[in-house]
Design a protein around this motif. Structure first.
Motif, PDB file in Angstrom:
ATOM      1  N   LEU A  25       0.877  -1.172   0.000  1.00  0.00           N
ATOM      2  CA  LEU A  25       0.000   0.000   0.000  1.00  0.00           C
ATOM      3  C   LEU A  25       0.909   1.215   0.000  1.00  0.00           C
ATOM      4  CD1 LEU A  25      -2.690  -1.286   2.496  1.00  0.00           C
ATOM      5  CD2 LEU A  25      -3.132  -0.571   0.135  1.00  0.00           C
ATOM      6  N   VAL A  26       0.871   1.943  -1.103  1.00  0.00           N
ATOM      7  CA  VAL A  26       1.743   3.103  -1.272  1.00  0.00           C
ATOM      8  C   VAL A  26       0.993   4.350  -0.817  1.00  0.00           C
ATOM      9  CG1 VAL A  26       2.870   4.578  -3.005  1.00  0.00           C
ATOM     10  CG2 VAL A  26       3.105   2.079  -3.114  1.00  0.00           C
ATOM     11  N   GLY A  27       1.614   5.096   0.087  1.00  0.00           N
ATOM     12  CA  GLY A  27       0.999   6.305   0.621  1.00  0.00           C
ATOM     13  C   GLY A  27       1.586   7.558  -0.011  1.00  0.00           C
ATOM     14  N   ALA A  28       0.728   8.510  -0.319  1.00  0.00           N
ATOM     15  CA  ALA A  28       1.167   9.797  -0.870  1.00  0.00           C
ATOM     16  C   ALA A  28       0.205  10.872  -0.383  1.00  0.00           C
ATOM     17  CB  ALA A  28       1.179   9.755  -2.397  1.00  0.00           C
ATOM     18  N   THR A  29       0.699  12.095  -0.345  1.00  0.00           N
ATOM     19  CA  THR A  29      -0.169  13.231  -0.052  1.00  0.00           C
ATOM     20  C   THR A  29      -0.608  13.833  -1.385  1.00  0.00           C
ATOM     21  OG1 THR A  29       0.919  13.707   2.049  1.00  0.00           O
ATOM     22  CG2 THR A  29      -0.298  15.521   1.013  1.00  0.00           C
ATOM     23  N   VAL A  30      -1.911  13.859  -1.597  1.00  0.00           N
ATOM     24  CA  VAL A  30      -2.450  14.398  -2.856  1.00  0.00           C
ATOM     25  C   VAL A  30      -3.488  15.462  -2.495  1.00  0.00           C
ATOM     26  CG1 VAL A  30      -3.351  13.809  -5.137  1.00  0.00           C
ATOM     27  CG2 VAL A  30      -2.293  12.019  -3.738  1.00  0.00           C
ATOM     28  N   GLY A  31      -3.275  16.650  -3.008  1.00  0.00           N
ATOM     29  CA  GLY A  31      -4.200  17.737  -2.692  1.00  0.00           C
ATOM     30  C   GLY A  31      -4.277  18.003  -1.194  1.00  0.00           C
ATOM     31  N   GLY A  32      -3.153  17.805  -0.505  1.00  0.00           N
ATOM     32  CA  GLY A  32      -3.107  18.065   0.930  1.00  0.00           C
ATOM     33  C   GLY A  32      -3.650  16.957   1.808  1.00  0.00           C
ATOM     34  N   LYS A  33      -4.130  15.856   1.185  1.00  0.00           N
ATOM     35  CA  LYS A  33      -4.711  14.758   1.971  1.00  0.00           C
ATOM     36  C   LYS A  33      -3.976  13.443   1.706  1.00  0.00           C
ATOM     37  CE  LYS A  33      -9.414  16.630   2.072  1.00  0.00           C
ATOM     38  NZ  LYS A  33     -10.782  16.493   1.528  1.00  0.00           N
ATOM     39  N   PRO A  34      -3.998  12.526   2.703  1.00  0.00           N
ATOM     40  CA  PRO A  34      -3.343  11.230   2.495  1.00  0.00           C
ATOM     41  C   PRO A  34      -4.162  10.342   1.554  1.00  0.00           C
ATOM     42  CG  PRO A  34      -4.408  11.298   4.645  1.00  0.00           C
ATOM     43  CD  PRO A  34      -4.551  12.665   4.060  1.00  0.00           C
TER      44      PRO A  34
END
Lengths: 194, 194
Positions: A25-34
């Motif tokens: 499960l790859v986590g990233a911040t997109v548009g300020g959200k996880p």
């Protein structure tokens, strides 16, 4: 010394058979959200650099490019429903982070999952640009693990129970048992002086 | 909806925990002769591009750079002794090809192993230059498989019995059983409309 007999092989075409791989499960911040996305097209480059093959249509890619960080979280078998869900749904219209307790480490934009026993936070090192796929190469900055999957300071893979992915069967698989010790069992041949 | 309880994690340092990976025997022509080396630092980039992380001290690297070809052969569990031997010995002073029946495909300089049920021949696409490691990215040109590991035209991973590698335990592991169907079991959540 040669084992077995010569068996003719069939040509399958240019089929990728380099499976199974760990499902992550790859986590990233997109548009300020996880956001979290299920990725099993992973790679090990060195002891501290790893790669992800992520189709360019995915929502997370923009966030990784913007923040230059991502996480790689390893779910156990018991998280198979949540993991598969994160591969079916897109972050464009679904908040997948609500499924998990999210935490952050040294990098402030690489969300990680408490329910995953092992999480690695990574700094983006390089992108390889394929026509429809971004290859994100990351440097591992810190690795977090639950005590329940450790033996001393090492991740015990039999306790982790990783969720393995195979494309041909379109199934998740479990890890089996130990086969042999590396850099050791081959010494049998060495001793035989072939 | 969140499963489990919040558990504190330990920091392990920048440890690569992205295991297990399939153990492979990589074939290359070096000095005009076939050579094989055991590599488990592999990666999947796309459906037809794969990567190998190979320390620069290895004998095979020069041959891959010279010919711009290599093979990735998948040994089954029963080949564990030969596979480990190819990871212990160096082609600089050992003829490891004598262990196997070697065959060639469309590329004439990518030696493959008959005793491995699945072999992929690859054309070198790109090298990523790390300080002590060459990352060889290859385009899969053709894949060869024994009928004994096929179900129709697909490689059946439970018949292949791949040899999985884990760095922390320094052990080879077998594949376990099926856990669930991909892009399917997660629909349980979807139906629940969280």
């Amino acid at each position: 010394m040669k084992g077995g007999i010569r068996i003719m092989k069939e040509k399958l075409g240019a089929i990728n058979a380099l499976y199974p791989t760990p499902t992550t499960l790859v986590g990233a911040t997109v548009g300020g959200k996880p956001n979290f996305i299920t990725i099993a097209h992973i790679g090990i480059m060195t002891h501290s650099y790893i790669s992800l093959g992520m189709g360019k249509s995915h929502y997370s890619n923009g966030g990784i490019k913007e923040n230059k960080t991502f996480s790689v979280c390893l779910p156990s078998e018991n998280l198979v429903v949540e993991t598969d869900y994160c591969g079916i749904m897109t972050g464009k219209n679904t908040d997948k982070a609500v499924l998990f307790d999210v935490f952050y480490g040294e990098l402030k934009t690489a969300p990680m999952i408490q329910q995953c026993p092992v999480c690695m936070e990574c700094r983006l090192y390089q992108i390889i640009d394929f026509p429809t796929t971004d290859i994100f190469i990351g440097e591992i900055v810190q690795t977090y693990a639950e005590e329940s999957v450790l033996s001393g300071k090492n991740v015990n893979i039999s306790k982790l129970k990783p969720l393995l992915f195979d494309m041909a069967s379109k199934k998740y698989w479990s890890l089996g048992g130990e086969v042999a010790n590396c850099w050791n069992i081959g010494k049998q041949f060495k001793a035989e002086k072939i």
